[in-house]
Design a protein around this motif. Structure first.
Motif, PDB file in Angstrom:
ATOM      1  N   LEU A   1      54.252  24.947  52.861  1.00 40.57           N
ATOM      2  CA  LEU A   1      54.304  26.376  53.157  1.00 40.57           C
ATOM      3  C   LEU A   1      54.671  27.174  51.913  1.00 40.57           C
ATOM      4  O   LEU A   1      54.109  28.225  51.632  1.00 40.57           O
ATOM      5  N   LYS A   2      55.645  26.652  51.157  1.00 41.68           N
ATOM      6  CA  LYS A   2      56.113  27.357  49.959  1.00 41.68           C
ATOM      7  C   LYS A   2      55.086  27.271  48.826  1.00 41.68           C
ATOM      8  O   LYS A   2      54.930  28.197  48.050  1.00 41.68           O
TER       9      LYS A   2
ATOM     10  N   ARG B   1      50.677  29.171  48.269  1.00 38.93           N
ATOM     11  CA  ARG B   1      50.583  30.620  48.300  1.00 38.93           C
ATOM     12  C   ARG B   1      49.885  31.113  47.041  1.00 38.93           C
ATOM     13  O   ARG B   1      49.979  30.488  46.004  1.00 38.93           O
TER      14      ARG B   1
ATOM     15  N   LEU C   1      50.960  37.336  43.985  1.00 40.35           N
ATOM     16  CA  LEU C   1      51.761  38.312  44.725  1.00 40.35           C
ATOM     17  C   LEU C   1      51.038  39.659  44.732  1.00 40.35           C
ATOM     18  O   LEU C   1      50.467  40.047  43.724  1.00 40.35           O
ATOM     19  N   HIS C   2      51.049  40.329  45.866  1.00 37.79           N
ATOM     20  CA  HIS C   2      50.571  41.714  45.841  1.00 37.79           C
ATOM     21  C   HIS C   2      51.348  42.545  46.833  1.00 37.79           C
ATOM     22  O   HIS C   2      52.022  42.020  47.706  1.00 37.79           O
TER      23      HIS C   2
ATOM     24  N   MET D   1      51.378  46.429  49.242  1.00 41.45           N
ATOM     25  CA  MET D   1      50.476  47.335  49.934  1.00 41.45           C
ATOM     26  C   MET D   1      50.704  48.710  49.329  1.00 41.45           C
ATOM     27  O   MET D   1      51.847  49.182  49.298  1.00 41.45           O
TER      28      MET D   1
ATOM     29  N   ILE E   1      46.183  51.343  58.113  1.00 41.37           N
ATOM     30  CA  ILE E   1      46.728  50.584  56.985  1.00 41.37           C
ATOM     31  C   ILE E   1      45.837  50.710  55.752  1.00 41.37           C
ATOM     32  O   ILE E   1      44.631  50.908  55.853  1.00 41.37           O
TER      33      ILE E   1
ATOM     34  N   LYS F   1      51.865  45.159  60.106  1.00 39.31           N
ATOM     35  CA  LYS F   1      50.732  44.990  59.185  1.00 39.31           C
ATOM     36  C   LYS F   1      51.015  45.622  57.824  1.00 39.31           C
ATOM     37  O   LYS F   1      50.535  45.152  56.806  1.00 39.31           O
ATOM     38  N   LEU F   2      51.786  46.718  57.830  1.00 37.70           N
ATOM     39  CA  LEU F   2      52.084  47.385  56.562  1.00 37.70           C
ATOM     40  C   LEU F   2      52.888  46.467  55.642  1.00 37.70           C
ATOM     41  O   LEU F   2      52.956  46.686  54.440  1.00 37.70           O
TER      42      LEU F   2
ATOM     43  N   LEU G   1      52.410  43.054  55.577  1.00 32.38           N
ATOM     44  CA  LEU G   1      51.751  41.742  55.565  1.00 32.38           C
ATOM     45  C   LEU G   1      51.968  40.929  54.291  1.00 32.38           C
ATOM     46  O   LEU G   1      52.305  39.749  54.361  1.00 32.38           O
ATOM     47  N   PRO G   2      51.774  41.543  53.078  1.00 36.30           N
ATOM     48  CA  PRO G   2      51.951  40.735  51.876  1.00 36.30           C
ATOM     49  C   PRO G   2      53.343  40.113  51.801  1.00 36.30           C
ATOM     50  O   PRO G   2      53.482  38.941  51.448  1.00 36.30           O
TER      51      PRO G   2
ATOM     52  N   VAL H   1      54.358  36.103  51.672  1.00 36.85           N
ATOM     53  CA  VAL H   1      55.143  35.492  50.602  1.00 36.85           C
ATOM     54  C   VAL H   1      56.369  34.796  51.179  1.00 36.85           C
ATOM     55  O   VAL H   1      56.763  33.717  50.743  1.00 36.85           O
ATOM     56  N   GLN H   2      56.945  35.394  52.199  1.00 37.47           N
ATOM     57  CA  GLN H   2      58.099  34.801  52.870  1.00 37.47           C
ATOM     58  C   GLN H   2      57.737  33.422  53.426  1.00 37.47           C
ATOM     59  O   GLN H   2      58.528  32.485  53.374  1.00 37.47           O
ATOM     60  N   ALA H   3      56.515  33.286  53.920  1.00 47.27           N
ATOM     61  CA  ALA H   3      56.002  32.007  54.426  1.00 47.27           C
ATOM     62  C   ALA H   3      56.974  31.323  55.370  1.00 47.27           C
ATOM     63  O   ALA H   3      57.268  30.145  55.242  1.00 47.27           O
TER      64      ALA H   3
END
Lengths: 764, 61
Positions: free
Chosen positions: A349-350, A353, A356-357, A359, A559, B17-18, B20-21, B25-27
């Protein structure tokens, strides 16, 4: 005799290799070079005895000898058996025959093309300048006065003959008869196909008279050359496509394949011997970097120019890595033997990935600056010594240097082969960028720009290849590590900027958008310097935007999307990413409208000024929609281009792609999955005309077009820019045609229904 | 669920949703916790901005 000049072409023959040289006086020399491609096997005594017993039954004669090499991952010296194949043309078949008796991990360097082995073992490279010693027709020795990584070199004066279909509107496969246009030495001639033999004679005449080094074609691979070659065979005509009359053509069949979630198509290959055939329509790199970039890449990757033009850009990097292995006596694994290590669910899981991005906040923003990391991923690989064999290596069990979040160890004793191959590319590209900056003429500036673009593409692929399952020397853990370092780098950039009072507007993988009241160029440059020093990767100010727009997602108005934006820099220059104007599947007409709207909005220096320009932008939409309704738009501007994902008769539905590809198939055009079709929509609903759309090749002017459907596309593209000011596509459509337009029940209602369905699943 | 409530619930998921990224990353093995936190975060942002507005309004009169 000594020939001073360039290596032009090389290909395998049953006796070794044929090598073409061009000397400084422009003479062409065909020479033989005795060359025996070899692969390696790591066998037990019993297995070796067995090999000796089957030796006589192999397709070709082989010579065996023991040599000492090093393993890639453990670096341990190992004694292996070198199997050299006497006839290079039988190399693959010999490996294939032996692979029936031995497991694949017993082989090394066994799936490399014989000609590549020629370049790796001789250390020659295409267009290498040097002094070549010959005895009769045989090349014996050479002294190179040139190296692949050099950034200043000469290229021989090559004669180019272009050969194109004279009807350029569609690809030749859509055409019943074929006219060929030949241009050489400043003269253009059209050759007609009425009598095949006459056509052959004419083509042959020009080939023999001008004896071009490069045959530059459009659709040469897919249509022209296969057609000419088969005509020549039918008529038993000795057509001089090859410069070497004794050698055959090098051809492959077209293929459809699956990659990154979609079906792709690749044309067959038609390469020549002693002459280069380059097909502009079947070469990614020529489109990006032209001939100069192609030569540069070829020299660096040691892949023959014809082959480099057609192969995927990732092969260039692969080839450089294999060349590194041969230079360092390292064994190249066969069929990627290193599988992914077992990982716990938590680690997976870690580890699994991407970059990074964030919103971005939807809508228009002013006075935003963009900072970009330069070649971030390759720089990280070089700086942190990330390579397939440096991760959790056996030589550094207590390494301090570890991958953030994941904790993989990184080798501290040896430079990995990936950093070693990237270093010269990074250096060379930086040099070309410098040379581009200092170029005295516009022509030179463009030349260096094309050359740096060619290299850029290698750098772009170097990271993906680590994770690609078919890449021989890749390793998924290295891929994960690069991502982990990149995420850390971007996060640090964000923290530093915020600590200095900047607001983060947006960030994607290797660029950040920042804002600070009253900040000027120098403030951002200072910040860039600090981030660069702390992260260890150079970052620079791309520019300051007067305004930048992050439009709403097309799937959900509420969104934003991370990778679509348009902005105008304080220099007046515009940067657009992911909007309709940049997309390949947008029709020319829609692109033109959006471009005109952007030109209007770009006049605004602030959001308030942009808002004042909205009526003008709507005026553009109105005039485009009116022209559509009058029926006076050229159908060529309305051509829709789509990739088909299936062979024409595999479609079970009546989608536009299905009907169009089937109509073409009925007209005798062979299409396969992954090829693109071009058509004009005549009735999207299929109510008036069940055919829905006409393929471009079968279109007649009185077929007309579906004005309502195209107007909808215009409204969609207009909404992207004007949505933040309250102009949804429904409102724009209503403005265009207040009488006939129905109330917008469509999308909002559909969205609600979809959400309700989702909800009932969650709540059940 | 009542129809008028469904739209409100939709809004909550839009809030998720805002972010989501960040959730990706938190996974987290069970992402619903991250989803709930995102909803709370966006709500808190709204409460703050409304509180600020109210205070400004109060000071103005």
């Amino acid at each position: 005799m000594t020939v001073t000049g360039w290596l032009f072409d090389a290909y395998a023959t049953e006796h070794g290799a044929t090598v073409w040289l061009i000397d400084v006086d422009g003479r062409r020399h065909r020479l033989r070079y005795p060359f025996r491609p070899a692969f390696y096997m790591n066998l037990t005594k019993d297995e070796e005895r067995f090999l000796h017993s089957v030796r006589g039954r192999l397709p070709g004669e082989v010579a065996l000898r023991r040599v000492s090499k090093r393993q890639l991952y453990s670096r341990a010296a190992v004694e292996v058996l070198e199997v050299s194949v006497q006839n290079p043309l039988l190399f693959q078949r010999t490996v294939h025959a032996l692979s029936k008796h031995f497991n694949f991990y017993k082989f090394y360097g066994a799936d490399i093309k014989a000609m590549q082995l020629f370049y790796y073992t001789t250390r020659l490279f295409p267009l290498a300048y040097g002094e070549y010693e010959t005895e009769g027709e045989t090349l014996t020795r050479w002294t190179l006065l040139d190296e692949p990584g050099s950034d200043r070199y000469d290229v021989p004066d090559l004669t180019v003959m272009t050969m194109t279909p004279s009807m350029k509107l569609f690809a030749p496969k859509y055409q019943r008869s074929l006219e060929i246009e030949i241009a050489v030495d400043g003269v253009t001639r059209v050759l007609q196909q009425s009598d095949p033999l006459e056509l052959l004679q004419q083509v042959d005449h020009y080939l023999r008279r001008y004896d071009p080094d490069i045959l530059l074609t459009e659709y040469g691979d897919a249509s022209l050359l296969p057609l000419l070659a088969s005509l020549a065979q039918q008529h038993r005509f000795p057509l001089a496509l090859n410069r070497d009359p004794e050698a055959p053509y090098i051809t492959t069949k077209p293929v459809s394949y699956f990659s990154y979630g979609s079906i792709k198509h690749r044309d067959g290959v038609f390469e020549l011997a002693g002459r280069w055939h380059l097909d502009k329509e079947n070469s990614f790199i020529m489109g990006e970097a032209d001939l100069e970039g192609l030569y540069d890449l070829s020299r660096l990757s040691q892949i023959g120019v014809q082959h480099q033009a057609r192969t995927s850009i990732g092969s260039a990097l692969s080839s450089m890595q294999i060349a590194w292995a041969y230079r360092n006596d390292v064994l190249v694994p066969y069929k990627r033997p290193v599988k992914e290590a077992f990982k716990s669910f938590a680690t997976l899981l870690k580890a699994d990935r991407g970059g990074l991005h964030f919103m971005p906040p939807k809508g228009y923003h002013e006075e935003v600056a963009e900072l970009d990391f330069a070649s971030m991923y390759p720089s990280l690989m070089r700086n942190h010594n990330i390579s397939s064999e440096t991760i959790d290596c056996v030589c550094c069990p207590d390494a301090k240097h570890r991958v953030p979040e994941l904790g993989y160890r990184l080798c501290e004793k040896h430079t990995g082969f990936i950093p070693a191959t990237l270093e010269p590319i990074l250096r060379k590209r930086a040099k070309y960028k410098q040379m581009k900056k200092n170029a005295p003429t516009e022509e030179l500036r463009r030349k260096y720009d094309r050359m740096q673009t060619g290299l850029k593409w290698i750098l772009v692929t170097c990271f993906g290849y680590l994770g690609f399952k078919k890449s021989r020397m890749g390793r998924i853990e290295a891929h994960e590590s690069v991502n982990a370092f990149a995420r850390e780098g971007l996060l640090r950039a964000k923290e530093i900027a915020e600590a200095e009072g900047f607001t983060l507007v947006h960030a994607i993988v290797d660029c950040v958008w920042l804002k600070k009241e009253g900040a000027v160029r120098a403030d951002y440059e200072r910040l860039a310097e600090r981030i660069g020093a702390e992260v260890g990767v150079r970052i620079s100010l791309e520019g300051i935007y007067r305004w930048i727009l992050f439009p709403a997602s097309k799937m959900d108005d509420d969104i934003p999307t991370a990778t679509r934006y348009v902005g105008v820099y304080d220099t007046g220059e515009m940067k657009v990413r992911g909007l309709e104007v940049r997309r390949r599947d947008t029709t020319k007409y829609v692109k033109r409208m959006q471009n005109e709207m952007l030109a209007v909005l770009a006049r605004g220096r602030s959001i308030a000024e942009v808002r004042a320009l909205v009526p003008d932008a709507l005026g553009v939409v109105r005039s485009f929609a009116e022209e559509l309704r009058r029926g006076s738009v050229s159908p060529f501007d309305l051509v829709v281009r789509r990739h088909i994902s299936k062979d024409p008769y595999e479609y079970a539905n009546r989608s536009v792609n299905a009907v169009v590809s089937q109509a073409l198939a009925e007209a005798g055009v062979q299409l396969s999955a992954g090829e693109s079709v071009e058509y004009i929509i005549t009735d999207a609903s299929g109510k008036r005309d069940p055919q829905k759309a006409k393929p471009l090749a079968l279109y007649a002017l009185d077929d007309g077009y579906d004005a309502a459907k195209y107007t909808e596309m215009l409204c969609d593209a207009a909404e992207t820019l004007l949505g933040p000011f309250g102009w949804t596509k429904e409102r724009i459509r209503e403005m265009l045609d207040p009488v006939t337009v129905k109330r917008p029940a469509g999308r909002a209602a559909a969205r609600r229904a979809a959400k309700e369905r989702q909800l009932s699943l969650v709540l059940r | 669920m009542r129809k008028e409530d469904q739209g409100v619930l939709d809004d909550l998921f839009t809030y998720a949703k805002l972010n989501l990224p960040a959730i990706a990353v938190q996974a987290h093995p069970v992402p619903f916790e991250s989803i709930l936190l995102s909803m709370l975060l966006e709500q808190q942002k709204q409460i703050r901005s409304l509180t600020d507005k109210l205070r400004d309004y109060g000071e103005a009169i």
